[in-house]
Write a protein that holds these residues in place. Structure first.
Motif, PDB file in Angstrom:
ATOM      1  N   ARG A  35       0.554  -1.080   0.226  1.00 12.90           N
ATOM      2  CA  ARG A  35       0.011  -0.397  -0.165  1.00 12.90           C
ATOM      3  C   ARG A  35       0.868   1.225  -0.023  1.00 12.90           C
ATOM      4  O   ARG A  35       1.630   1.048   0.771  1.00 12.90           O
ATOM      5  N   ARG A  60      -7.949   6.740 -10.184  1.00 16.94           N
ATOM      6  CA  ARG A  60      -6.651   5.579  -9.968  1.00 16.94           C
ATOM      7  C   ARG A  60      -6.812   5.874 -11.118  1.00 16.94           C
ATOM      8  O   ARG A  60      -7.722   5.481 -12.035  1.00 16.94           O
ATOM      9  N   VAL A 102      -9.013  12.523  -7.535  1.00 16.97           N
ATOM     10  CA  VAL A 102      -8.495  12.631  -5.718  1.00 16.97           C
ATOM     11  C   VAL A 102      -8.054  13.699  -5.691  1.00 16.97           C
ATOM     12  O   VAL A 102      -7.290  14.826  -4.628  1.00 16.97           O
ATOM     13  N   ALA A 117       0.612  17.001   1.207  1.00 18.14           N
ATOM     14  CA  ALA A 117      -0.850  16.004   2.799  1.00 18.14           C
ATOM     15  C   ALA A 117      -0.065  17.332   3.727  1.00 18.14           C
ATOM     16  O   ALA A 117       1.468  16.763   4.343  1.00 18.14           O
ATOM     17  N   GLY A 120      -1.385  11.665   7.955  1.00 12.80           N
ATOM     18  CA  GLY A 120      -2.869  11.974   8.237  1.00 12.80           C
ATOM     19  C   GLY A 120      -3.948  11.819   6.649  1.00 12.80           C
ATOM     20  O   GLY A 120      -5.136  10.705   6.572  1.00 12.80           O
ATOM     21  N   SER A 121      -3.173  12.722   6.129  1.00 11.63           N
ATOM     22  CA  SER A 121      -4.053  13.169   4.636  1.00 11.63           C
ATOM     23  C   SER A 121      -3.425  12.641   3.329  1.00 11.63           C
ATOM     24  O   SER A 121      -3.619  13.266   1.975  1.00 11.63           O
ATOM     25  N   GLU A 122      -2.914  11.664   3.494  1.00  7.74           N
ATOM     26  CA  GLU A 122      -1.877  11.619   2.211  1.00  7.74           C
ATOM     27  C   GLU A 122      -2.954  10.572   1.424  1.00  7.74           C
ATOM     28  O   GLU A 122      -3.701  10.309   1.479  1.00  7.74           O
ATOM     29  N   LEU A 123      -2.577  10.741  -0.224  1.00  3.38           N
ATOM     30  CA  LEU A 123      -3.549  10.103  -1.050  1.00  3.38           C
ATOM     31  C   LEU A 123      -3.109   8.153  -1.045  1.00  3.38           C
ATOM     32  O   LEU A 123      -1.927   8.485  -1.807  1.00  3.38           O
ATOM     33  N   VAL A 124      -3.873   8.033  -0.820  1.00  3.94           N
ATOM     34  CA  VAL A 124      -3.143   6.096  -0.053  1.00  3.94           C
ATOM     35  C   VAL A 124      -4.447   5.338  -1.592  1.00  3.94           C
ATOM     36  O   VAL A 124      -5.017   5.782  -2.472  1.00  3.94           O
ATOM     37  N   PHE A 125      -3.437   4.123  -1.860  1.00  4.40           N
ATOM     38  CA  PHE A 125      -4.111   4.027  -3.119  1.00  4.40           C
ATOM     39  C   PHE A 125      -3.343   2.135  -2.295  1.00  4.40           C
ATOM     40  O   PHE A 125      -2.353   1.985  -1.487  1.00  4.40           O
ATOM     41  N   PRO A 126      -3.991   1.313  -2.717  1.00 10.48           N
ATOM     42  CA  PRO A 126      -4.530  -0.385  -2.509  1.00 10.48           C
ATOM     43  C   PRO A 126      -3.276  -1.168  -3.069  1.00 10.48           C
ATOM     44  O   PRO A 126      -3.178  -0.612  -3.739  1.00 10.48           O
ATOM     45  N   ASN A 127      -3.137  -2.519  -1.950  1.00 14.34           N
ATOM     46  CA  ASN A 127      -2.012  -2.916  -2.622  1.00 14.34           C
ATOM     47  C   ASN A 127      -3.112  -4.094  -3.312  1.00 14.34           C
ATOM     48  O   ASN A 127      -2.558  -5.228  -2.886  1.00 14.34           O
ATOM     49  N   THR A 128      -3.544  -3.389  -4.136  1.00 12.89           N
ATOM     50  CA  THR A 128      -3.046  -4.672  -5.088  1.00 12.89           C
ATOM     51  C   THR A 128      -3.023  -4.637  -6.454  1.00 12.89           C
ATOM     52  O   THR A 128      -2.630  -3.253  -7.356  1.00 12.89           O
ATOM     53  N   ALA A 131      -3.855  -1.358  -9.656  1.00 14.07           N
ATOM     54  CA  ALA A 131      -4.254  -0.242  -9.427  1.00 14.07           C
ATOM     55  C   ALA A 131      -3.211   0.350  -8.227  1.00 14.07           C
ATOM     56  O   ALA A 131      -1.823   0.033  -7.971  1.00 14.07           O
TER      57      ALA A 131
ATOM     58  N   GLY B   5      -5.920  19.313   5.404  1.00 15.83           N
ATOM     59  CA  GLY B   5      -5.585  17.952   5.338  1.00 15.83           C
ATOM     60  C   GLY B   5      -4.620  17.890   4.474  1.00 15.83           C
ATOM     61  O   GLY B   5      -3.284  16.540   3.793  1.00 15.83           O
ATOM     62  N   GLY B   6      -3.920  19.727   4.088  1.00 19.02           N
ATOM     63  CA  GLY B   6      -3.051  19.792   3.072  1.00 19.02           C
ATOM     64  C   GLY B   6      -2.806  20.983   2.633  1.00 19.02           C
ATOM     65  O   GLY B   6      -3.302  22.164   2.932  1.00 19.02           O
ATOM     66  N   MET B  24      -9.794  16.561   3.248  1.00 21.46           N
ATOM     67  CA  MET B  24      -9.729  14.963   2.461  1.00 21.46           C
ATOM     68  C   MET B  24     -10.783  15.158   3.100  1.00 21.46           C
ATOM     69  O   MET B  24     -11.142  14.971   3.948  1.00 21.46           O
ATOM     70  N   GLY B  29     -11.421   9.803   0.126  1.00 23.73           N
ATOM     71  CA  GLY B  29      -9.598  10.362   0.133  1.00 23.73           C
ATOM     72  C   GLY B  29      -9.021  11.590  -0.733  1.00 23.73           C
ATOM     73  O   GLY B  29      -7.840  12.266  -1.021  1.00 23.73           O
ATOM     74  N   GLY B  30      -9.868  12.037  -1.665  1.00 28.34           N
ATOM     75  CA  GLY B  30     -10.211  13.333  -1.950  1.00 28.34           C
ATOM     76  C   GLY B  30      -9.769  14.331  -1.646  1.00 28.34           C
ATOM     77  O   GLY B  30     -10.253  14.978  -0.325  1.00 28.34           O
ATOM     78  N   HIS B  31      -8.646  15.381  -2.537  1.00 28.82           N
ATOM     79  CA  HIS B  31      -8.469  16.513  -1.845  1.00 28.82           C
ATOM     80  C   HIS B  31      -9.346  18.135  -2.398  1.00 28.82           C
ATOM     81  O   HIS B  31      -9.068  17.718  -3.511  1.00 28.82           O
ATOM     82  N   LEU B  71     -10.537   0.343   1.137  1.00 29.50           N
ATOM     83  CA  LEU B  71      -9.329   0.333   0.549  1.00 29.50           C
ATOM     84  C   LEU B  71      -8.698  -1.231   1.426  1.00 29.50           C
ATOM     85  O   LEU B  71      -8.609  -2.052   0.192  1.00 29.50           O
ATOM     86  N   GLU B  75      -8.383  -3.901  -1.727  1.00 31.55           N
ATOM     87  CA  GLU B  75      -7.786  -5.568  -1.914  1.00 31.55           C
ATOM     88  C   GLU B  75      -8.037  -7.011  -1.751  1.00 31.55           C
ATOM     89  O   GLU B  75      -7.292  -7.678  -1.649  1.00 31.55           O
ATOM     90  N   ILE B  79     -10.544  -3.924  -7.236  1.00 33.27           N
ATOM     91  CA  ILE B  79     -11.584  -2.263  -7.546  1.00 33.27           C
ATOM     92  C   ILE B  79     -12.406  -3.161  -8.649  1.00 33.27           C
ATOM     93  O   ILE B  79     -12.019  -2.758 -10.018  1.00 33.27           O
TER      94      ILE B  79
END
Lengths: 154, 80
Positions: A35, A60, A102, A117, A120-128, A131, B5-6, B24, B29-31, B71, B75, B79
Motif C-alpha cells: 500500500r 485511480r 482525488v 499532505a 494522515g491525509s495522504e493519497l492512498v492506493f491499495p495493495n491491489t 492499482a 489535510g494538505g 481530505m 480520499g480526494g483533496h 481500501l 484489496e 477495484i
C-alpha cells in the motif's frame, strides 16, 4: 520509507493535448504488493512560457497503459527498493476509474504548483495488483510538455 | 479549516507564492481546496456516521463508505 518519482527519470515527455496525458503513475507491484501513500505532488510545465490553461489531475488507475518504466528513487540510500512500480510519459493511457479524481487543479501554464499532505491525509492506493494513482495533465491550447513529481511512502 | 489535510503552494511567473489549504474527503480520499474557516456544509458536508468532512460527490452518494473500508474491500476483491 519514502521515494521520489517524476517524469524526468525516463522516457520522452509527451506533448499536451485536450485529453489527459499521464505524466507519472505509481502502482502496486505484482511481486511486492504494498500500500502506498502519496504525500507530496509538484506540477509545472517546461515549454516556452505563455498564457495557456493547464489542468492537472490525479485519478485511480486499474490497468496499465503504455509508458516508460521508472524506478522510484529512495530518499534514504539505505532503504530497500520500493515495493511500488513507477511509470512515466505514457504514450497510451491506462484504465482510469471514472469519477475517481482525488486531486484536480487548473493553472496558468506559467505557474507551477505544489501540494503537501498533512500527516494522515495522504493519497492512498491499495495493495491491489496494477492499482495505483496516475498524475495526468491536459491543456486545450498548450502543446508543449509538462512536468510531474510525486513523493510517496510505503 | 482547523485541521487541514494538505497545504498548497502556487508559484506565479512573477515570483509570488499563493498558499492555500485542502481537506481530505473521508470517503473517497480526494483533496479539495478550502478557504480559511469554511464550514463543512460549504465544502460538501459532514458525514454524521464517520464524522469526517466529505466532498460534494460523496455527499450525493448518500451513504457512509469510509476510505479505509474501501481500501480493505479493494484489496480483498479488487477495484470494480
Amino acid at each position: 520509507m519514502r521515494y521520489s518519482s517524476n517524469n524526468d527519470l525516463a522516457g520522452t515527455k509527451q506533448a499536451m493535448a485536450a485529453t489527459y496525458k499521464t505524466l507519472v503513475v505509481l502502482t502496486a507491484a505484482t511481486a511486492t504488493l504494498t500500500r502506498g501513500k502519496v504525500y507530496d505532488v509538484l506540477v509545472g510545465t517546461n515549454g516556452t512560457p505563455a498564457d495557456n490553461p493547464m489542468e492537472f489531475d490525479i485519478s485511480r488507475q486499474t490497468a496499465a497503459g503504455t509508458a516508460t518504466a521508472i524506478t522510484p528513487v529512495s530518499l534514504e540510500p539505505g532503504d530497500r527498493a520500493a515495493g511500488t512500480v513507477g511509470a512515466a510519459n505514457a504514450t497510451a493511457e491506462g484504465t482510469i476509474t471514472a469519477t475517481s479524481s482525488v486531486f484536480y487543479i487548473g493553472l496558468n501554464q506559467r505557474a507551477s504548483y505544489r501540494w503537501v499532505a498533512a500527516p494522515g491525509s495522504e493519497l492512498v492506493f491499495p495493495n491491489t495488483n496494477l492499482a495505483g494513482l496516475a498524475l495526468r495533465a491536459r491543456s486545450a491550447t498548450y502543446t508543449g510538455t509538462a512536468t510531474g513529481q510525486m513523493y510517496h511512502e510505503e | 479549516m482547523l485541521r487541514p489535510g494538505g497545504f498548497t503552494f502556487a508559484f506565479d511567473y512573477d515570483g509570488n507564492v499563493h498558499e492555500g489549504e485542502t481537506f481530505m474527503c473521508g470517503h473517497c480520499g480526494g483533496h479539495k481546496h478550502v478557504k480559511p474557516f469554511e464550514r463543512p456544509e460549504d465544502i460538501g458536508g459532514l458525514c454524521k456516521c464517520c464524522m469526517k468532512p466529505i466532498c460534494p460527490r460523496c455527499v450525493e452518494l448518500g451513504d457512509c463508505d469510509p476510505l479505509e473500508k474501501k481500501l480493505d474491500r479493494w484489496e480483498k476483491f479488487g477495484i470494480g
